[in-house]
Design a protein around this motif. Structure first.
Motif, PDB file in Angstrom:
ATOM      1  N   LEU A  32       0.834  -1.201   0.000  1.00 49.84           N
ATOM      2  CA  LEU A  32       0.000   0.000   0.000  1.00 49.84           C
ATOM      3  C   LEU A  32       0.866   1.247   0.000  1.00 49.84           C
TER       4      LEU A  32
ATOM      5  N   ARG B  56       0.576   4.115  -2.784  1.00 50.89           N
ATOM      6  CA  ARG B  56      -0.250   5.260  -2.398  1.00 50.89           C
ATOM      7  C   ARG B  56       0.234   6.504  -3.134  1.00 50.89           C
TER       8      ARG B  56
ATOM      9  N   ALA C  99      -4.895  -4.715  -0.410  1.00 52.23           N
ATOM     10  CA  ALA C  99      -3.557  -4.346  -0.872  1.00 52.23           C
ATOM     11  C   ALA C  99      -3.388  -4.640  -2.362  1.00 52.23           C
TER      12      ALA C  99
ATOM     13  N   ALA D 149      -5.943  -2.653  -4.529  1.00 50.67           N
ATOM     14  CA  ALA D 149      -5.617  -1.237  -4.689  1.00 50.67           C
ATOM     15  C   ALA D 149      -4.573  -1.082  -5.782  1.00 50.67           C
TER      16      ALA D 149
END
Lengths: 945, 183
Positions: free
Chosen positions: A750, A754, A932, A935
């Motif tokens: 992540l 991000r 995770a 995403a």
């Protein structure tokens, strides 16, 4: 004593919750715990000074020799008096010192009480490992409290303190273990009664001393203490003057009776202590910040304490106890006055022109008393201690250098005492307004400092009482001298030295400009620390660059080659094949075996990743089928579920990888044939290993008794019972490791993704495009009722939406959940269990994610995966408590049975809750993986668009 | 169409289904099992947080249900043989085709049963459903000629009709019958 300790931590955990309502009064509430400790110690004092001790112990894991043992004796009582007494005063002071709207009041109050509890535990602990745990707890509290302001400087200081003290604390841990092993006991009292001897003990003692030096800020580890002065003043007063930094001294004092005669002890302790005392004193004289001056003074005094307790003679120990008490009192008092001065003048610079002595005579009086005690003026406690110290080293048999060092250090101490008073209070108030502003709350701030200063005076006037206490500790040292702590022992050489010290020290003050200008290079511990850190970073980078080439095939090759080469060779050279070998029980096993082999070989020759993944799945399912044939439905169920989950995870990962393993003309990092050969060897090794391991049994199998025990544990499914009852501790360990690993990996994924791109998941955007899509439809289509199958009307992560998939998901999910509940509940009696149940429930979430995407997942499970994992671990670990508290063993289960009117016979086995915990952990893990990986996949899709 | 059922009543059929699953799993009908089943089923529905199910509009016609099941089972065997023969006789990559079939059923449930029945038969996969335009896309295998495309199309239409006859709503049933009369 146990209750006392627990009350500290209980209070620490609860005060943050009432802090919002109580405001600053929280600190007064928090003071209740140390106050109780103080009162308790007061009642038990009589028992202790007569040479006795109070003990309490709790069996933690007696089989392993782990006892939670506490012991309250003379030395401990002196420390408890300091820790609890200064604790109460500082907490009360806090309730006036901080502003009403200071952020994090509750946190700070909680941490201070927790620290008081940890410190109390440290001085009471009668077990080396318990001592270590409390030791590190104080470090953690200190770390959090130094970093209270959360700015760059605080953070650096907090990390500095943490690294130095825990880093050397690890050395100490090694030393403690060595010592405990050498003595065959970890009980400190037993260890001191019969000290072990030999080579390992010398090593252990040196290692322990290193830890103690770091904790008590001795040269060369002292740099963290002045840096820690960025903490709020009450914290400095408590942790970094009176309590925590004395822990190292305490440990030396605790061990000195047994180990002072170890060859390395005296040279090490005396030299380090003396150098620290002189270095700290000299730098304090040149310091121009009030708090740092006091901190350097503390460093110096801790050096003196090290010398006194490390010397291992009766008089020195008497002096040590006196100085220990005196230092705690006067240094805390001085910090508290520094805090007031800071609040009133707005600066901690010491420029000798505040004129505060006129405006705040009460505070000035307290400061004068405390500073006089520090300088060793009669009739204060500091004087009593210093006299005894001189007396101790005036005797023959001790190098004269030690005495000279102490006298020089004391002269410096007098010098910086005067410097402190001059800097904080001196001069004319020319920089301030003529009419002093009425000072708010001044009594509440001055009273704590005054209390401590008056205590210095009071104890100084009653040296006999202090002597009784100190002697109860010091009498363990063999020594002919019959010295008594006293204010007046006649015209002794010690008295004359005191007089010289004071005169010389006072003479230093007029020379201050010369001293400040003097070029004396003392190595700066901060620079050493920073250079060490830089070196460490550099070394890490260099080593990493060499070793971590960043290629998974290479890593695997190294690991697997090692596996095949070392245990494999041993297997070939020492192993003996069993005499009788049955090839299969039923031909089905042969068929399945061939299937698995074919699939595995297929993986090795596959060019496309997708093909390889599917073949891998086939091999996995084949193994599961083997389990079924072998009569292990639980294993098979778990294998099937894991295999399925793995396939889904692989599909997510494959999205990011090229379809083929190798592009044209690409050279593999590890040659294909080599990898295949290695894999084959590994397979042979693993197979041979299991074959040998299964036949190499010499003792009767531990599982023989399981069948009989199963009835007792209230179940019939032995596989499940092993997991949740017989071997619950193992399972808990495994689940915890799994949770930590998964959380770690998930956070890495992540974090790495991000903030990359906007993604396609914006609900508003998707809604907009949905509207546009509908406008393009034919009239008939627009009339058709647009049914929603799933909770969130947005697309899936891969490809366009599929009504069929959505509908199937809608229908399957509730049934899957019911099935998972069945597996969870039935696990005790039939095939199933928390792991399988959790996987099935997780699969329901996988399905919803695949069909509906990230928002569907959020709608389905509106919680953070980490919370689910945490809750699961909590429930599972919580199951350890009832059995333990009930006097039995941890994880001891009970079977609750009842016959109810309508329902009939109902049975609940408490280990069900352990299973429930595992269930939750597994569900949380699946959610974590989806979040995770998902995403990442959606981010990728967003970028592609 | 019937008036919209509101509130908890709409969940009832699904709840009953889940309780039946629960009882079958435990293989026992002592009072404890159905009672806990209701609790577990309600909990499962509640935690799943799915949208409310569509009201059931269909009627169950047992004889025609048997016909549908029989037809489907027969088709399972015959297409299994076909696909196996294809693999044994020809081997290697064979031709497949994506075929779009017009559908008539209105209720989503019927469409689903149809699509899944098609997917059950070896060689055929219902890939996507376009409800707005009333089309079902089926990937068939093996398909080598235009005639086989027509066969597949006819098979899908036949299965759909059987499904509607077995569990369809009266409205759907009338539509089918009228259409067949027109032919």
């Amino acid at each position: 004593m146990l209750v006392l300790l627990l009350s500290h931590f209980g209070l620490a955990a609860s005060v943050p919750f009432v802090a919002r309502r109580l405001g600053r009064a929280t600190f007064v509430l928090a003071a209740a715990a140390p106050a109780a400790a103080l009162v308790w110690a007061g009642f038990r004092l009589a028992e202790v000074v007569s040479g006795g001790s109070v003990t309490a112990s709790l069996a933690w894991a007696p089989q392993l020799g782990l006892w939670f043992a506490l012991r309250f004796d003379a030395l401990a009582s002196a420390m408890v008096a300091l820790v609890a007494g200064v604790g109460v005063v500082v907490l009360v002071y806090c309730s006036r010192y901080f502003e009403r709207d200071e952020p994090g009041l509750g946190r700070m109050a909680g941490l201070l009480v927790a620290f008081a509890g940890a410190m109390l535990g440290l001085v009471l602990a009668d077990h080396l490992l318990a001592l270590y745990v409390f030791w590190e707890l104080t470090t953690v509290c200190s770390f959090l409290l130094i970093g209270h302001r959360r700015d760059e400087e605080s953070r650096h200081a907090a990390v500095h303190a943490l690294l130095v003290t825990t880093g050397l604390g690890l050395f100490m841990l090694v030393g403690l273990v060595l010592l405990g092993q050498a003595a065959d006991t970890y009980r400190i009292s037993a260890l001191l009664a019969e000290p072990p001897e030999g080579g390992p003990v010398s090593v252990a003692v040196v290692l322990i001393l290193l830890g103690a030096f770091a904790k008590s800020a001795q040269v060369p580890f002292h740099g963290w203490l002045p840096a820690a002065m960025v903490a709020p003043t009450p914290v400095s007063a408590y942790l970094h003057a009176a309590a925590m930094v004395q822990a190292g001294v305490y440990l030396v004092a605790r061990l000195a009776p047994a180990f002072a005669d170890v060859a390395a002890w005296r040279p090490l302790v005396l030299s380090v202590g003396l150098v620290t005392m002189l270095q700290g004193g000299w730098r304090a004289l040149r310091e121009d910040d009030l708090k740092r001056l006091l901190a350097l003074g503390t460093v110096s005094q801790l050096g003196l304490l090290m010398v006194l307790f490390g010397a291992g003679s009766r008089t020195a120990a008497l002096a040590g106890v006196a100085v220990l008490l005196a230092h705690g009192l006067f240094k805390a008092a001085l910090f508290l006055t520094a805090g007031v001065a800071d609040r009133q003048t707005g600066t901690t610079r010491l420029d000798g022109s505040t004129g505060l002595w006129r405006r705040m005579p009460g505070l000035f009086g307290a400061a004068v008393l405390a500073a006089a005690s520090m300088a060793g003026l009669p009739p204060l406690l500091g004087y009593v201690g210093k006299e005894a110290a001189y007396e101790a080293f005036l005797h023959e048999g001790v190098p004269a250098l030690v005495l000279a060092g102490i006298v020089a250090g004391s002269i410096l101490t007098v010098g910086y005492s005067v410097r402190y008073l001059w800097g904080a209070f001196g001069g004319k108030p020319h920089t301030l307004t003529a009419a002093p502003v009425p000072l708010p709350r001044v009594l509440g701030l001055v009273a704590p400092a005054a209390t401590l200063a008056l205590a210095s005076l009071g104890l100084g006037l009653l040296p006999g009482e202090v002597h009784v206490l100190a002697a109860a500790y010091a009498d363990v040292f063999a020594g002919g001298e019959e010295y008594h702590l006293a204010l007046w022992s006649g015209w002794t050489p010690a008295f004359l030295l005191s007089a010289v010290t004071i005169a010389a020290g006072l003479a230093l003050h007029p020379l201050r400009q010369w001293i400040e200008g003097a070029v004396v290079r003392v190595p700066d511990a901060g620079a050493v620390y920073r250079a060490t850190l830089r070196g460490l970073d550099l070394a890490a980078v260099t080593v990493t660059r060499r070793i971590q080439v960043g290629s998974l095939p290479v890593y695997l090759t190294v690991i697997l080659t090692t596996l095949v080469a070392t245990p494999g060779v041993a297997l070939v050279s020492h192993g003996a094949l069993p005499s009788t070998l049955r090839l299969w029980d039923t031909p089905v096993q042969l068929m399945l075996g061939l299937l698995i082999l074919t699939a595995s070989a297929g993986v090795a020759v596959a060019r496309r990743r997708f093909t390889a993944v599917l073949l891998l799945g086939a091999a996995g399912y084949g193994v599961a089928a083997l389990f079924v044939v072998h009569g292990a439905p639980d294993l098979a169920l778990a294998q099937f579920l894991v295999e399925t989950l793995l396939l889904v995870v692989f599909l997510f990962v494959l999205r990011r990888l090229p379809p083929r393993f190798l592009e044209a003309r690409q050279r593999p990092p590890v040659s294909h044939a080599g990898a295949a050969a290695l894999a084959g060897l590994l397979g042979v090794f693993v197979g041979g290993f299991f074959l040998l391991a299964a036949t190499a049994r010499r003792w009767p199998s531990v599982s023989a008794g399981y069948l009989d025990r199963a009835r007792e544990a209230g179940g019939t499914n032995i596989v499940n019972l092993i997991l949740v009852d017989f071997r619950a501790l193992d399972t808990l360990g495994e689940v915890s490791v799994l949770a930590v690993a998964a959380t770690g990996v998930a956070s890495l994924v992540l974090v790495a993704w991000r903030g990359v791109g906007g993604g396609d998941g914006d609900p508003a955007m998707t809604e907009e495009s949905e509207k546009r899509r509908r406008r393009r439809l034919t009239p008939r289509a627009r009339e058709a009722p647009r049914r929603r199958w799933l909770a969130a009307p947005y697309g899936p992560p891969l490809g366009p939406r599929s009504v069929l998939l959505e509908a199937a998901t809608r229908i399957v999910v509730p049934t899957a959940l019911v099935l998972s509940a069945y597996l969870l509940l039935a696990g005790h009696e039939r095939t199933g269990g928390g792991f399988a149940g959790g996987l099935v429930a997780g699969m329901a979430f996988v399905l919803r994610y695949v069909a509906g995407g990230r928002y569907e997942l959020t709608a389905a499970a509106p919680v953070r995966p980490a919370s689910v994992i945490g809750l699961g671990l909590f429930v599972a670990a919580g199951m350890a408590v009832p059995g333990w508290v009930g006097g039995g063993e941890i994880f001891a289960g009970t079977v609750l049975e009842a016959t109810l009117p309508v329902l009939g016979h109902v049975k609940l086995v408490t280990s069900f809750f352990f299973d429930l915990g595992i269930y939750l952990v597994v569900v949380g893990l699946v959610l974590e993986i989806l979040t995770a990986l998902g995403a990442q996949v959606e981010e990728e899709g967003g970028l592609a668009q | 169409m019937r008036p919209n059922k509101t509130g908890a009543l709409a969940w009832l059929p699904e709840l009953c289904w889940l309780v039946v699953v629960w009882v079958l799993l435990w293989g026992s009908v002592s009072p404890l099992v159905p009672l806990t089943g209701i609790a577990i089923a309600a909990a499962a529905l509640w935690t799943a947080r799915l949208p409310r199910p569509a009201p059931l509009t269909g009627r169950l016609r047992p004889v025609r249900l048997l016909v549908y099941v029989g037809d489907l089972v027969g088709e399972l065997f015959s297409s299994a043989v076909q696909v196996s023969w294809q693999a044994i006789r020809y081997g290697g990559p064979a031709g497949g085709a994506l075929v779009s079939v017009p559908i008539r059923a209105h209720s989503g449930g019927l469409l689903l049963v149809t699509a899944n029945s098609v997917s059950l038969t070896p060689g055929n996969v219902a890939v996507e459903l376009d409800r707005e335009n009333g089309r079902l896309f089926v990937h068939g295998f093996p398909i080598r000629s235009e005639r086989e495309v027509e066969d597949l199309r006819r098979f899908v239409v036949r299965i759909e009709a059987r499904v509607i006859r077995a569990v369809g709503s009266p409205q759907d049933l009338r539509a089918i019958e009228q259409e067949e009369k027109r032919r």
